[in-house]
Scaffold this motif. Structure first.
Motif, PDB file in Angstrom:
ATOM      1  N   GLY A 173       1.807  -1.438  10.500  1.00 15.61           N
ATOM      2  CA  GLY A 173       1.465  -2.811   9.460  1.00 15.61           C
ATOM      3  C   GLY A 173       0.246  -3.332   9.598  1.00 15.61           C
ATOM      4  N   SER A 174      -0.076  -4.214   9.008  1.00 14.98           N
ATOM      5  CA  SER A 174      -1.493  -5.059   8.838  1.00 14.98           C
ATOM      6  C   SER A 174      -1.749  -5.581  10.212  1.00 14.98           C
ATOM      7  CB  SER A 174      -1.274  -6.046   7.808  1.00 14.98           C
ATOM      8  OG  SER A 174      -0.215  -5.505   6.778  1.00 14.98           O
ATOM      9  N   LEU A 189      -6.187   1.526   7.488  1.00 14.66           N
ATOM     10  CA  LEU A 189      -6.624   2.220   6.124  1.00 14.66           C
ATOM     11  C   LEU A 189      -6.587   3.636   5.939  1.00 14.66           C
ATOM     12  CD1 LEU A 189      -9.077  -0.865   4.850  1.00 14.66           C
ATOM     13  CD2 LEU A 189      -6.633  -0.310   4.231  1.00 14.66           C
ATOM     14  N   ASN A 190      -7.272   3.827   7.142  1.00 12.28           N
ATOM     15  CA  ASN A 190      -7.571   5.464   7.684  1.00 12.28           C
ATOM     16  C   ASN A 190      -6.079   6.316   7.943  1.00 12.28           C
ATOM     17  OD1 ASN A 190     -10.118   5.232   6.435  1.00 12.28           O
ATOM     18  ND2 ASN A 190     -10.627   4.535   8.495  1.00 12.28           N
ATOM     19  N   SER A 191      -5.157   5.571   8.381  1.00 10.85           N
ATOM     20  CA  SER A 191      -4.128   6.104   8.804  1.00 10.85           C
ATOM     21  C   SER A 191      -3.227   7.030   7.569  1.00 10.85           C
ATOM     22  CB  SER A 191      -3.144   5.271   9.384  1.00 10.85           C
ATOM     23  OG  SER A 191      -1.852   5.769   9.542  1.00 10.85           O
ATOM     24  N   LYS A 192      -2.777   8.164   8.236  1.00 13.35           N
ATOM     25  CA  LYS A 192      -2.102   9.068   7.163  1.00 13.35           C
ATOM     26  C   LYS A 192      -0.858   8.487   6.927  1.00 13.35           C
ATOM     27  CE  LYS A 192      -0.782  12.291  10.863  1.00 13.35           C
ATOM     28  NZ  LYS A 192      -0.844  13.657  11.260  1.00 13.35           N
ATOM     29  N   PHE A 193      -0.410   7.411   7.768  1.00 16.42           N
ATOM     30  CA  PHE A 193       0.975   6.775   7.552  1.00 16.42           C
ATOM     31  C   PHE A 193       0.982   5.747   6.764  1.00 16.42           C
ATOM     32  CE2 PHE A 193       0.894   9.052  11.637  1.00 16.42           C
ATOM     33  CZ  PHE A 193       1.899  10.178  11.429  1.00 16.42           C
ATOM     34  N   ALA A 194      -0.086   5.150   6.249  1.00 19.93           N
ATOM     35  CA  ALA A 194      -0.551   4.096   5.497  1.00 19.93           C
ATOM     36  C   ALA A 194       0.031   4.103   4.170  1.00 19.93           C
ATOM     37  CB  ALA A 194      -1.749   3.427   5.399  1.00 19.93           C
ATOM     38  N   ILE A 225       1.186   0.416  -4.894  1.00 19.07           N
ATOM     39  CA  ILE A 225       1.170  -0.861  -4.905  1.00 19.07           C
ATOM     40  C   ILE A 225       0.033  -1.544  -5.461  1.00 19.07           C
ATOM     41  CG2 ILE A 225       0.445  -2.806  -2.973  1.00 19.07           C
ATOM     42  CD1 ILE A 225       1.741  -0.971  -0.800  1.00 19.07           C
ATOM     43  N   ALA A 226       0.287  -2.900  -6.031  1.00 18.26           N
ATOM     44  CA  ALA A 226      -0.770  -3.616  -6.802  1.00 18.26           C
ATOM     45  C   ALA A 226      -0.723  -5.049  -6.115  1.00 18.26           C
ATOM     46  CB  ALA A 226      -0.583  -3.646  -8.355  1.00 18.26           C
ATOM     47  N   MET A 227      -1.864  -5.835  -6.426  1.00 17.23           N
ATOM     48  CA  MET A 227      -1.895  -7.232  -5.899  1.00 17.23           C
ATOM     49  C   MET A 227      -0.831  -7.946  -6.753  1.00 17.23           C
ATOM     50  SD  MET A 227      -4.831  -8.009  -4.254  1.00 17.23           S
ATOM     51  CE  MET A 227      -5.869  -9.207  -4.951  1.00 17.23           C
ATOM     52  N   VAL A 241      -3.277  -3.820  -0.058  1.00 18.24           N
ATOM     53  CA  VAL A 241      -2.787  -4.828   1.089  1.00 18.24           C
ATOM     54  C   VAL A 241      -4.104  -5.706   1.882  1.00 18.24           C
ATOM     55  CG1 VAL A 241      -1.636  -5.019   3.374  1.00 18.24           C
ATOM     56  CG2 VAL A 241      -1.079  -3.142   1.531  1.00 18.24           C
ATOM     57  N   GLU A 242      -5.196  -4.833   2.075  1.00 17.42           N
ATOM     58  CA  GLU A 242      -6.289  -5.424   2.705  1.00 17.42           C
ATOM     59  C   GLU A 242      -6.772  -6.629   1.745  1.00 17.42           C
ATOM     60  OE1 GLU A 242      -9.744  -3.665   3.235  1.00 17.42           O
ATOM     61  OE2 GLU A 242     -10.400  -4.467   4.871  1.00 17.42           O
TER      62      GLU A 242
END
Lengths: 338, 488
Positions: free
Chosen positions: B405-406, B417-422, B351-353, B429-430
């Motif tokens: 999700g966010s 952000l620390n989730s292994k599922f992110a 992902i990029a901005m 994203v943040e």
């Protein structure tokens, strides 16, 4: 001798037959069976019992209709005179919804699309299913297998048909465009180009021809053989027999399929919703889909009800016209010749 | 709403033990359109998001379900807020309406079980409805004054529901809670739930759209990955370079282009050029025929003219998001697209901005919320539930730890952000949420009519039968009377 146009000789005695004469003879033959009731006959004990049973059995439907259908139908009529989002109480607006639809361009678009689809799909469907029935009415080995094969598509569920036809009509690798490409023709984007979307849906509607075909087949098998024998004796060839015996005798069945098919096509919704959702550019926005959108996406229940009632009126008007027209081409067994 | 036939197909596929992903693959092979697959999946109990149609942003569609067993029910079970509202002295029942897929609903049950342990006098009765049927179902219940105590609400319906009085304002409850901290919510997440100076719902997520890219396609072409230096000119240049091949093996540089039938179109496609679709936030003036809007749309149209984006016929054959099938180099997607991409992609991606435009650096963000309804018989108990469900601990438990999700609360982002599922590039994203996300999306009650009126006109542009300028004029003519009510 030729059949006397003024009233004629009995059919079986006519050695030769003109077209008009045969037609009249058929009508007369049919009319002979007419037995006009002379007032209501007094019912016997058994008949009275059958009558009671009739009302007993039909009462379930009547109760169900009153409980689940009649109320909503009447309510929708009342709602059509209101502005109601379902989230707040309805406001009485009189004829405003009906006035609004006169100025609503999508009303006309949806009506035109539905009529276009109705005329196209019913017309084509009648011809194709009738011809199929004629074909499958032949006495050849394994005819029941052929009948099954042609009927099978009718039992496939709507969603599966939609999926299949999306593939068949695909612009790049669909079956139809692939076949066209063999002849150097570049096929159109059937479901993605506005001018081709309705013809594509009409083409797809032939998939269900098996349902009508079975009704035609039953009708064909009930045409009295003596009429064909008489026609043969009168020297009629296959075409004459088809046009002057088969078609008149089948006309009530054709009429039935015409009425039922047209009503169903005007109410068409599911396949359009799945395949095109009214697009592209509203080219397949059918009336039923438009009512659904207004009701369940815009939550304008009053306007949606008005649209639904107009659809009912249109269907009734078209059906009435069809019945009026039927006087000139539909022949009922037991009805006196006109 | 799933029809009888769709339910029939969904039932049949489920009976055969097929997962949703398998259903999607079958749909793709059969050439089933995205909309049709969405409907079937909705009938299966999971509603996929259609790109740009305003469907639920936080319901991961088209994805391999994450087994509920992956989540430890005790993980995150701490830090619950105190409640200013006292627990009921007798047992009361509250009904809560959700629109989760069946698998995530298991996580919901975990939350509810823990909640009921903490509040033995509150019985939570969860109702789960497929997203595709949700709106119709609860509007019908509103007609019968039979709404649940708490209900899910998507951004695109919120203003219409609030305007019609379906919800209770929450400001008084919030004012009593010393730990609630409304400032903790991203400003964009609150926009759709405010009206007449009051807050009517509490958002649980707000997802910005980012640029997803296929690293393998970039590597094969020897082109560096998108980064912070990119602008939209660079995006176009690279999209054209990466467009290669013909027929089924064609690689498209970009996954989609703006359509005026999309309620999310303005921030990523128009605002970077200084243009707008409707004047926000009241949506009382249509600006789409202004020269800057026409110029922006013509700028994007070049990518279609040069074949760099899939045609409608191409998209008929793939499930959403088409990016997951490896034929698209870049795509603009909300953060909710991550689960299906993670599940479906057999290539390297990141992902990029979203790149900056000549006038501004903007992308859209959208989210959903929960509300207490006007028909609630136990609003105090409902508030206690909502206060905990949408607290930092609650959002972390439900949407952060699970990588779903966010979260709408900034304080819950670390758990995401620390989730292994992110997703791998979750930090972008943040970053997008904090710096370039705009909620200037079409979310007034007139929104569905606006997009339904404009969509068919734009179809003609896509079909090459109408110029962008002509379409913009026609859209203006069609939309302006619709939004006249917003001028009152």
């Amino acid at each position: 001798m030729d059949v006397n146009e003024s009233g004629g000789a009995p059919l079986l005695q006519t050695p030769t037959l003109s077209a008009k004469g045969l037609c009249m003879a058929v009508q007369e033959s049919v009319g002979r069976a007419a037995a006009k009731p002379m007032g209501k006959p007094k019912l016997g004990k058994l008949a009275r019992r059958e009558e009671r049973e009739f009302y007993l059995f039909i009462s379930l439907w009547i109760i169900g209709f009153i409980a689940f259908d009649a109320g909503p139908i009447l309510a929708s009529f009342a709602i059509s005179f209101t502005n109601w989002s379902m989230m707040t109480p309805p406001n009485w607006t009189g004829l405003q919804n009906y006035q609004r639809l006169i100025a609503d361009p999508l009303f006309y678009t949806a009506m035109w699309n539905s009529l276009y689809f109705g005329i196209g799909s019913v017309g084509l469907g009648l011809i194709v299913s009738f011809l199929l029935a004629l074909l499958l009415n032949q006495k050849v080995l394994g005819i029941s297998v052929f009948r099954t094969i042609f009927y099978l598509p009718s039992v496939v569920s709507g969603i599966a048909v939609a999926i299949l036809w999306i593939m068949i009509l695909h612009q790049d690798f669909g079956l139809i465009n692939t076949v066209l490409s063999w002849f150097g023709i570049k096929g159109p984007g059937w479901l993605v180009q506005p001018q081709w979307a309705k013809p594509a849906l009409i083409l797809m509607s032939l998939w269900g021809a098996g349902g009508s075909m079975v009704i035609y087949l039953a009708g064909l098998q009930s045409v009295p053989q003596h009429l064909y024998e008489a026609a043969s004796i009168d020297g009629a060839g296959p075409w004459m027999k088809f046009w002057h015996v088969t078609v008149p005798m089948m006309s009530p069945v054709i009429f039935y399929n015409l009425i039922v098919g047209f009503i169903a096509s005007l109410q068409g919704f599911v396949l359009v919703l799945i395949m095109t959702n009214g697009g592209p550019a509203n080219a397949t926005l059918m009336f039923g889909l438009y009512i659904y959108r207004v009701a369940f996406q815009f939550f304008q229940m009053g306007y949606a009800s008005a649209l639904a009632w107009i659809l009912l009126v249109v269907i009734m008007a078209i059906t009435a016209l069809q019945f009026l027209g039927a006087k000139y081409w539909v022949f009922y067994e037991g009805e006196a010749a006109r | 709403m799933a029809t009888h036939h769709e339910e029939e197909l969904a039932h049949e596929l489920k009976q055969r033990g097929l997962s949703r992903r398998e259903i999607l693959q079958i749909g793709a092979r059969l050439g089933l359109s995205g909309a049709a697959i969405a409907t079937v999946l909705a009938a299966c109990g999971q509603a996929p998001q259609q790109p740009g149609t305003g469907a639920a942003p936080t319901i991961p569609p088209a994805t391999e379900p994450t087994p509920a067993s992956l989540y430890d029910p005790e993980e995150g079970n701490s830090g619950w807020p105190t409640n200013a509202v006292s627990d009921p002295t007798e047992r009361v029942e509250i009904s809560v309406a959700h629109a989760w897929d069946a698998v995530f609903f298991e996580r919901q049950k975990q939350f509810d079980a823990l909640f009921m342990q903490r509040h033995p006098n509150i019985v939570v009765k969860a109702e789960n409805t497929p997203f595709g049927e949700y709106r119709q179902k609860y509007v019908a219940q509103a007609a019968g004054n039979a709404l649940p105590d708490i209900m899910y609400c998507q951004f695109s319906w919120a203003q219409e529901f609030i305007k019609n009085g379906l919800f209770r304002p929450l400001d008084d409850y919030i004012a009593r809670e010393k730990d609630f901290n409304l400032q903790d919510f991203t400003p964009q997440s609150l926009v759709s739930y405010q009206r007449d100076g009051k807050l009517w719902g509490i958002p649980y997520d707000e997802g910005p759209a980012n640029l997803y890219y296929n690293k393998d396609i970039f590597d094969a072409a020897g082109i560096p990955y998108p980064d912070e230096t990119w602008d939209l000119e660079k995006l176009k240049e690279v999209a054209l370079k990466l467009t290669q091949g013909e027929g089924p093996n064609k690689i498209f540089g970009l996954g989609e282009l703006p359509t005026l039938g999309d309620s999310l179109v303005a921030p990523p496609y128009l605002m970077p050029f200084g243009a707008q679709y409707l004047r926000e936030p009241k949506e009382d003036e249509c600006l789409i025929n202004k020269p800057e809007a026409v110029a922006a749309l013509e700028w994007w149209q070049e990518l279609r003219d040069k074949g760099a984006v899939p045609s409608p016929a191409d998209l008929q054959n793939v499930a959403w998001p088409a990016f997951q099938f490896g034929k698209i180099a870049m795509t603009l997607q909300g953060s909710w697209a991550t689960p299906p991409i993670r599940a479906g992609a057999k290539f390297n991606w990141d992902i990029a901005m979203w790149p900056r435009g000549p006038k501004a650096h903007v992308t859209f963000s959208a989210g959903s919320a929960y509300m207490i309804t006007r028909d609630s018989k136990n609003p105090d108990a409902a508030w206690i539930y909502l206060n905990e469900y949408l607290s930092t601990a609650g959002q972390s438990y439900m949407w952060g730890i699970t990588g779903r999700g966010s979260p709408a609360r900034l304080s819950a982002w670390p758990s995401y952000l620390n989730s292994k599922f992110a997703p791998p590039g979750a930090k972008y994203v943040e970053q997008a949420m904090r710096t370039i996300a705009s909620h200037d999306i079409i979310d007034q009650p007139t929104g569905p009519q606006v997009t339904q009126a404009a969509g068919p006109i734009w179809d003609l542009v896509v079909a090459g039968q109408l110029s962008v300028k002509e379409a913009c004029d026609q859209v203006f003519a069609a939309v302006d009377p619709i939004i006249a009510v917003n001028r009152a």
